[in-house]
Design a protein around this motif. Structure first.
Motif, PDB file in Angstrom:
ATOM      1  N   VAL A   1      67.806   2.010 -68.579  1.00  0.00           N
ATOM      2  CA  VAL A   1      66.981   2.564 -69.650  1.00  0.00           C
ATOM      3  C   VAL A   1      65.497   2.277 -69.465  1.00  0.00           C
ATOM      4  CG1 VAL A   1      68.793   2.692 -71.385  1.00  0.00           C
ATOM      5  CG2 VAL A   1      67.518   0.555 -71.107  1.00  0.00           C
ATOM      6  N   PHE A   2      65.134   1.091 -69.010  1.00  0.00           N
ATOM      7  CA  PHE A   2      63.720   0.778 -68.846  1.00  0.00           C
ATOM      8  C   PHE A   2      63.143   1.508 -67.641  1.00  0.00           C
ATOM      9  CE2 PHE A   2      65.173  -2.757 -71.449  1.00  0.00           C
ATOM     10  CZ  PHE A   2      64.167  -2.828 -72.398  1.00  0.00           C
ATOM     11  N   ASP A   3      63.965   1.757 -66.643  1.00  0.00           N
ATOM     12  CA  ASP A   3      63.503   2.505 -65.477  1.00  0.00           C
ATOM     13  C   ASP A   3      63.215   3.947 -65.856  1.00  0.00           C
ATOM     14  OD1 ASP A   3      62.910   2.778 -62.669  1.00  0.00           O
ATOM     15  OD2 ASP A   3      64.771   3.903 -62.505  1.00  0.00           O
ATOM     16  N   GLN A   4      64.052   4.536 -66.712  1.00  0.00           N
ATOM     17  CA  GLN A   4      63.808   5.916 -67.121  1.00  0.00           C
ATOM     18  C   GLN A   4      62.518   6.024 -67.934  1.00  0.00           C
ATOM     19  OE1 GLN A   4      65.911   8.752 -70.182  1.00  0.00           O
ATOM     20  NE2 GLN A   4      67.067   8.850 -68.264  1.00  0.00           N
TER      21      GLN A   4
ATOM     22  N   ARG B   1      71.510  -5.385 -68.832  1.00  0.00           N
ATOM     23  CA  ARG B   1      71.135  -4.004 -68.493  1.00  0.00           C
ATOM     24  C   ARG B   1      71.842  -3.006 -69.411  1.00  0.00           C
ATOM     25  NH1 ARG B   1      70.554  -4.894 -62.765  1.00  0.00           N
ATOM     26  NH2 ARG B   1      69.485  -6.910 -62.643  1.00  0.00           N
ATOM     27  N   ILE B   2      71.245  -1.827 -69.494  1.00  0.00           N
ATOM     28  CA  ILE B   2      71.904  -0.653 -70.058  1.00  0.00           C
ATOM     29  C   ILE B   2      71.670   0.498 -69.088  1.00  0.00           C
ATOM     30  CG2 ILE B   2      72.043   0.993 -71.956  1.00  0.00           C
ATOM     31  CD1 ILE B   2      70.918  -1.146 -73.814  1.00  0.00           C
ATOM     32  N   TYR B   3      72.754   1.049 -68.551  1.00  0.00           N
ATOM     33  CA  TYR B   3      72.689   2.220 -67.682  1.00  0.00           C
ATOM     34  C   TYR B   3      73.313   3.406 -68.424  1.00  0.00           C
ATOM     35  CZ  TYR B   3      71.936  -1.115 -63.829  1.00  0.00           C
ATOM     36  OH  TYR B   3      71.446  -2.098 -63.014  1.00  0.00           O
ATOM     37  N   VAL B   4      72.702   4.584 -68.285  1.00  0.00           N
ATOM     38  CA  VAL B   4      73.204   5.758 -68.995  1.00  0.00           C
ATOM     39  C   VAL B   4      73.269   6.958 -68.062  1.00  0.00           C
ATOM     40  CG1 VAL B   4      72.334   4.973 -71.232  1.00  0.00           C
ATOM     41  CG2 VAL B   4      70.892   6.423 -69.802  1.00  0.00           C
TER      42      VAL B   4
ATOM     43  N   PRO C   1      63.779   0.079 -59.321  1.00  0.00           N
ATOM     44  CA  PRO C   1      63.990  -0.130 -60.760  1.00  0.00           C
ATOM     45  C   PRO C   1      63.637  -1.564 -61.155  1.00  0.00           C
ATOM     46  CG  PRO C   1      65.898   0.899 -59.731  1.00  0.00           C
ATOM     47  CD  PRO C   1      65.000   0.471 -58.627  1.00  0.00           C
ATOM     48  N   ARG C   2      63.083  -1.721 -62.346  1.00  0.00           N
ATOM     49  CA  ARG C   2      62.695  -3.049 -62.829  1.00  0.00           C
ATOM     50  C   ARG C   2      63.264  -3.249 -64.226  1.00  0.00           C
ATOM     51  NH1 ARG C   2      60.533  -6.863 -59.641  1.00  0.00           N
ATOM     52  NH2 ARG C   2      58.921  -7.479 -61.143  1.00  0.00           N
ATOM     53  N   PRO C   3      64.497  -3.717 -64.336  1.00  0.00           N
ATOM     54  CA  PRO C   3      65.048  -3.995 -65.670  1.00  0.00           C
ATOM     55  C   PRO C   3      64.227  -5.051 -66.402  1.00  0.00           C
ATOM     56  CG  PRO C   3      66.760  -4.037 -63.981  1.00  0.00           C
ATOM     57  CD  PRO C   3      65.448  -4.005 -63.264  1.00  0.00           C
TER      58      PRO C   3
END
Length: 271
Positions: free
Chosen positions: A196-199, A237-240, A220-222
């Motif tokens: 989510v933070f990468d997006q 993390r949250i991946y979507v 990517p940098r969570p």
């Protein structure tokens, strides 16, 4: 599939006790989880049963309950449906992952991904019935050793491909213990997910300018979530997949530092 907004959170709750002296924090955690105002909450280190704590703290003190009989059901209350995946089992109890959901849970399965006998881990998969269709949620808590996390990530990828292999909406959230961030690329490549933070970072104008100047995509940098008192490691993390991330934040401050050793992550998504 209809459009839908959904608010989610992930939180490692340290079995409902403080990091020092193991003082019960279950009642305060329930109130804190209510502050999320989340439709779906991904919880790790949920104490499904602990006979010693129940014997010591289970009786109400001046009308206040310090240790509920079933922790995940206590957190869910009347506001959420709940699923629990038992991972670690011992003489006086067990703990695992749990999912709280305002949407009905149509199906659940707990995948045992333990890499060795001394560290039981699991992936809790729940299918949610939403107005926009089925959403697949996976509550994750990976191991402490990098080689084991690699094998557990392969098991996660296999589980997602088997259960949601036709591009269905997916949310994968939890404690990945991936402090060197070695897993994000594999998850993105194999499952088509984004963190989510990468997006959010990718969508930023400054970030886009920097990427174009460098000439390559930045890794990517969570967000930093551990330890909660002074977050440094990027463990949670949250991946979507199939969602647009409209906002994401880590909750910091004195309250969260007292409740668990991990800080929670909140994210708002649109399908």
């Amino acid at each position: 599939m209809a459009r839908m907004k959904i608010r989610i959170a992930t939180y490692n709750i340290h079995k409902g006790v403080s990091s020092i002296r193991s003082t019960p924090r279950v009642v305060a955690l329930k109130k804190a989880i209510g502050l999320f105002e989340a439709d779906v909450v991904f919880l790790q280190e949920v104490q499904g049963r602990h006979d010693r704590h129940a014997a010591r703290y289970g009786e109400p003190d001046r009308g206040h309950l310090h240790w509920p009989e079933v922790q995940h059901e206590f957190f869910a209350g009347d506001a959420h449906h709940v699923a629990y995946g038992m991972n670690a089992i011992y003489d006086h109890g067990h703990h695992g992952n749990a999912l709280l959901s305002r949407f009905p849970i149509a199906n659940m399965i707990n995948h045992d991904v333990s890499d060795h006998a001394f560290e039981q881990r699991g992936i809790l998969h729940c299918e949610l019935n939403t107005k926009a269709g089925t959403v697949h949620c996976y509550v994750v808590h990976l191991g402490l050793f990098e080689s084991g996390r690699g094998r557990q990530t392969a098991a996660l990828i296999e589980a997602v491909n088997k259960s949601a292999g036709n591009g269905e909406p997916v949310i994968i959230a939890g404690d990945f213990n991936d402090w060197r961030n070695t897993l994000s690329d594999k998850l993105r490549q194999e499952l088509g997910v984004v963190e989510v933070f990468d997006q959010l970072d990718t969508a930023g104008k400054l970030s886009g300018l920097m990427r174009s100047l460098v000439g390559k995509e930045a890794p990517p940098r969570p967000a930093r979530t551990f330890p909660a008192a002074l977050p440094w490691f990027r463990l949670d993390r949250i991946y979507v997949r199939g969602f647009k991330v409209t906002s994401a934040e880590v909750l910091h401050g004195t309250l969260w530092a007292k409740l668990s050793d991990h800080a929670p992550i909140l994210a708002n998504l649109s399908l």
